[in-house]
Motif scaffolding. Structure first.
Motif, short mmCIF file in Angstrom:
data_model
loop_
_atom_site.label_atom_id
_atom_site.label_comp_id
_atom_site.label_asym_id
_atom_site.label_seq_id
_atom_site.Cartn_x
_atom_site.Cartn_y
_atom_site.Cartn_z
N SER A 1 0.79 -1.00 0.10
CA SER A 1 0.35 0.05 -0.14
C SER A 1 0.83 1.27 -0.08
O SER A 1 1.56 1.04 0.34
N MET A 10 2.72 2.10 3.11
CA MET A 10 4.22 0.66 3.84
C MET A 10 4.95 0.82 2.40
O MET A 10 5.88 0.75 2.72
N ARG A 55 7.31 3.59 3.81
CA ARG A 55 7.87 3.32 5.16
C ARG A 55 9.36 2.60 4.59
O ARG A 55 10.27 2.88 4.94
N ASP A 89 -3.34 8.73 4.45
CA ASP A 89 -4.45 8.79 5.19
C ASP A 89 -3.98 9.72 6.51
O ASP A 89 -2.55 9.00 6.94
N VAL A 90 -4.44 10.35 7.41
CA VAL A 90 -4.13 10.63 8.36
C VAL A 90 -3.76 9.55 9.95
O VAL A 90 -2.98 10.48 10.05
N THR A 91 -4.61 8.54 9.77
CA THR A 91 -3.44 7.57 10.60
C THR A 91 -2.23 7.20 9.98
O THR A 91 -1.17 6.91 10.96
N ILE A 92 -2.05 7.25 8.87
CA ILE A 92 -0.85 6.47 8.36
C ILE A 92 0.19 7.47 8.34
O ILE A 92 1.50 7.40 8.76
N GLN A 93 -0.41 8.60 8.26
CA GLN A 93 0.62 10.46 8.51
C GLN A 93 1.25 9.82 9.67
O GLN A 93 2.37 10.64 9.41
N ALA A 94 0.28 9.85 11.13
CA ALA A 94 1.28 10.17 12.17
C ALA A 94 2.19 9.31 11.94
O ALA A 94 3.19 9.75 12.71
N GLN A 95 1.90 7.78 11.74
CA GLN A 95 2.74 6.99 11.79
C GLN A 95 4.61 7.53 11.20
O GLN A 95 5.81 7.40 11.44
N ASP A 112 5.49 10.38 12.55
CA ASP A 112 6.79 9.35 14.01
C ASP A 112 8.15 9.16 13.47
O ASP A 112 9.42 9.57 14.48
N GLY A 152 0.43 21.59 9.24
CA GLY A 152 -0.31 21.12 10.32
C GLY A 152 0.63 19.86 10.64
O GLY A 152 1.74 19.74 11.84
N ALA A 198 3.83 22.25 11.69
CA ALA A 198 3.97 22.63 13.10
C ALA A 198 4.00 21.65 14.22
O ALA A 198 4.99 21.45 15.06
N GLU A 199 3.50 20.03 13.73
CA GLU A 199 4.23 18.71 13.57
C GLU A 199 5.68 18.38 14.34
O GLU A 199 6.73 17.79 15.12
#
Ligand SMILES: Nc1ncnc2c1ncn2[C@@H]1O[C@H](COP(=O)(O)OP(=O)(O)OP(=O)(O)O)[C@@H](O)[C@H]1O
Ligand SMILES: Nc1ncnc2c1ncn2[C@@H]1O[C@H](COP(=O)(O)OP(=O)(O)O)[C@@H](O)[C@H]1O
Ligand code: SF4
Ligand code: SF4
Ligand SMILES: [Mg+2]
Ligand SMILES: [Mg+2]
Lengths: 325, 338
Positions: free
Chosen positions: B158, B161, B164, B188-194, B197, B218, B221-222
């Motif tokens: 995906s 992945m 990553r 997507d935002v949840t994958i973006q957060a990973q 990180d 955003g 800022a992160e």
């Protein structure tokens, strides 16, 4: 404003996956897997969720631009799932859709006049002169000018093309507009212009919107209530303030915590979900979110949680709140 | 300063198209120090990607060409360096992550193949050791079934992945600079957060400098320490992340930040900048933002503003910050944001 204009119950859309030499059915994509909600007259209902969770499919199935596999859709108290093509065509003047991609959704070989005039003609405005007048009027309503009528889509910027799409949707004074990511392809400075325009039009023409998007800040800004989808299902639905201040479903909580905010002073406890969204052709059993849920329990992989009203006007599909804990 | 990793000095990259010369990057200067995360933000077409491609010497030529300025990477000017030298630098000393990771992964080789090669360039270990190291790297970046994925091809993964995997590559190369062009825009935002990180870890643990290109404030800022705002091929403002987001000075940055719907606030109506972003073109006179600027005055249409220094490292390309304009600045400061 508490009168529902649209009632969706148990809506499903499964796409067949065909394979092999004979194109036999080898599986199915459960793009929309049983969603239920109502939209009140004059309201803006936001629908959020990650890519592939079924937002667009839901929007198109409601308008029967694609045929739903199961479920019922009522528009102004009338079941429209079994209407004939002809009856549906007539009804569509009341139910319109605006797409995400302002580039792809306008015919490049047609002038703006033809693009906006077409739905007028379909719905019976046969006088060319009358249509010309109406197109001019619509262009002005969406912030363009009458002289734009003779131009072609490629001569406009993304934001202007989205305005054309909106003018076309408005042509026959619809009551409901399904907006499928109408600002996702636009730059920030243009996005705010279009969001403001859509709000003004809602007030002026007493429209109802189902506003589909993946940007949670945009949805918060424009909606009255918000529904969250995951893998073809609605997992939470409530007033926008309740949803953003006190999310109940573990997926909503994770989704909201993952949004990066443009403010260095807001400290955040981030819930970082593991792994990817599973494929809708093979969704996990029970609660579709159990493979990634930080609170998953035994029951979650076995029983699909009902979408229930756990507080006044707050619907959640999660065993943490159900009776069968 | 010895810890300067990258310094763009008045970079000019133009495209020579049928409809004329396009100054896509029109005199851009940016500094990135060791261990620093610098963000370039701006709306589409303002020249962010062409800037990053210029650093890597990957601007499609023709029609593109670097027509002026310098790109100093650890003291070496990369403009007109031999392709042989650039091949050494790319992927080793400077890693790059693109918006669409398919463009940087070779579709014909397995993930393991590509990752092993990257590892073996830097460490004298045999193939088997490199393979198990590669599986470790995939686990570190959170790829499930790492021991199976290693033998898969890029198209089988995906978008998240693949991104990553790109980060795993960048981490194994231990580059001095990572250039990431909209690395999470398609995710997507949840994958973006990973992914954010992971980038933060890379920066923390290895002190890797990062040049992050994004249109999402955003994301800035992160992860960013400092931010450069671009508009129509130029840098219009520079400052720390906090300064830019909390107290922007240039009328364009101010407008951009005010246009954002805020998740924690309730606005009746969003602010919006009238008009649209202009395409860069040759022979423009005056401030590029003047036609849309609510503070524009005569001078703005007649002269090009320079990057005025406001304080320390804060820069703004706007006449309001020219000492000569005295009163006008104060008036505008009082009015902007109201
Ligand atoms: N015509 C089709 N045939 C087969 N599968 C389809 C078809 N259209 C959509 N799907 C699948 O249905 C699922 C839901 O798709 P849909 O376009 O509704 O998602 P979405 O939530 O709108 O996503 P996005 O945010 O990316 O627009 C996806 O897995 C998609 O691949
Ligand atoms: N291959 C190309 N040929 C001609 N013009 C180009 C090419 N690539 C980029 N440009 C132009 O350069 C400008 C900057 O583009 P780009 O750096 O891609 O913007 P962004 O800030 O969105 O990354 C734009 O005006 C774009 O149209
Ligand atoms: S039902 Fe179970 S797995 Fe699903 S969200 Fe609730 S706790 Fe998590
Ligand atoms: S120089 Fe003039 S036009 Fe440009 S941003 Fe400043 S005030 Fe506005
Ligand atoms: Mg969609
Ligand atoms: Mg770009």
């Amino acid at each position: 404003m508490q009168k529902p204009i649209l009632e969706v119950s148990g809506l499903k859309k499964y796409f067949e996956i065909k394979g092999g030499v004979f194109g036999k059915k080898v599986g199915e994509v459960k793009a929309v897997d049983g969603i239920s909600f109502s939209v009140m007259e004059g309201e803006i209902l936001g629908i959020v969720g990650e890519s592939g969770c079924g937002k667009s499919t839901a929007g198109k199935s409601i308008l029967r631009l694609i045929e739903p596999s199961a479920g019922e859709v009522k528009f102004e108290n009338k079941d429209i799932t079994n209407l004939s093509a002809e009856e549906m065509r007539k009804l569509r003047r009341n139910m319109q859709i605006i797409f995400q991609d302002p580039y792809a959704s306008l015919n490049p070989r047609h002038t703006v006049e033809k693009i906006i005039g077409e739905p007028l003609q379909i719905h019976g405005m046969s006088s060319a002169k009358e249509r010309k007048e109406r197109v001019k009027e619509l262009l002005e309503v969406v912030g363009l000018s009458a002289y734009h009528a003779s131009r072609y889509p490629h001569q406009f910027s993304g934001g202007q093309r989205q305005r054309i799409g909106i003018a076309r949707a408005l042509a026959n004074n619809p009551k409901l507009i399904i907006c499928d990511e109408p600002v996702s392809a636009l730059d920030v400075s243009v996005q705010s212009q279009i969001l403001n325009l859509m709000e003004e039009l809602r007030d002026e023409f007493n429209l109802t919107y189902v506003f589909i998007a993946h940007d949670l800040s945009v949805v918060k800004h424009i909606s009255d209530r918000v529904g969250v989808m995951y893998l073809g299902r609605m997992v939470e639905l409530t007033d926008k303030d309740k949803l953003y201040d006190d999310p109940k479903h573990p997926y909503t909580q994770a989704l909201l915590s993952a949004v990066p905010l443009p403010d260095p002073d807001i400290a955040k406890d981030r819930i970082i979900l593991k792994g990817d969204v599973p494929s809708p052709s093979n969704p996990p059993a029970g609660c579709a979110f159990h493979t990634r849920c930080p609170h998953a329990m035994d029951i979650c992989s076995k029983v699909r949680p009902e979408f229930e009203e756990i507080e006044d006007n707050h619907f959640v599909a999660c065993h943490l709140y159900g009776e069968v804990q | 300063m010895s810890d300067l990793v990258l310094e763009l000095n008045n970079l000019q990259t133009h495209f020579f198209t049928d409809s004329g010369e396009v100054p896509a990057v029109d005199g851009v200067s940016i500094k990135v120090h060791k261990g620093e995360v610098v963000g370039i933000v701006g709306e589409s077409g303002c020249g962010k990607s062409v800037t990053s491609l210029s650093v890597m010497q990957l601007v499609p030529t023709p029609p593109g060409k670097i027509v002026g300025g310098e790109i100093n990477f650890k003291g070496e000017n990369l403009v007109n360096t031999s392709e042989k030298r650039m091949k050494k630098i790319r992927g080793n000393e400077i890693s790059m992550i693109f918006q669409e990771p398919m463009t940087s992964l070779n579709p014909l080789f397995t993930i393991g193949n590509q990752l092993r090669e990257a590892i073996r360039i830097h460490q004298k270990i045999n193939k088997r050791e490199a393979r198990s190291k590669a599986i470790d790297m995939l686990r570190i970046v959170g790829i499930p079934r790492a021991d199976a994925v290693i033998d898969e091809y890029p198209h089988q993964l995906s978008g998240g992945m693949r991104q990553r995997v790109m980060i795993a590559m960048a981490m194994s190369c231990n580059p001095e600079l990572l250039i990431a062009d909209e690395p999470t825009t398609a995710l997507d935002v949840t994958i973006q957060a990973q992914i954010l990180d992971l980038m933060r870890n890379l920066n923390d643990e290895k002190d890797t400098a990062i040049l992050l290109i994004t249109h999402d404030l955003g994301v800035v800022a992160e992860i960013c320490d400092r931010v450069v705002v671009m508009y129509s091929g130029q840098v219009v403002e520079e400052g720390t992340t906090r300064e830019i987001l909390k107290d922007p000075k240039h009328p364009y940055s101010k407008g951009l930040i005010k246009s954002l719907p805020k998740i924690h606030e309730r606005e009746q109506k969003l602010y919006s900048i009238p008009g649209t972003v202009p395409k860069p073109k040759m022979g423009r006179v005056g401030c590029r933002f003047a036609p849309r600027c609510e503070f524009a005055f005569d001078r703005c249409f007649q002269e090009d503003p320079e990057l005025y220094s406001i304080e320390n490292d804060r820069l703004s390309r706007c006449f309001l910050y020219d000492q000569k304009e005295g009163d006008r600045t104060e008036n505008a400061e009082a009015n902007i944001g109201s």
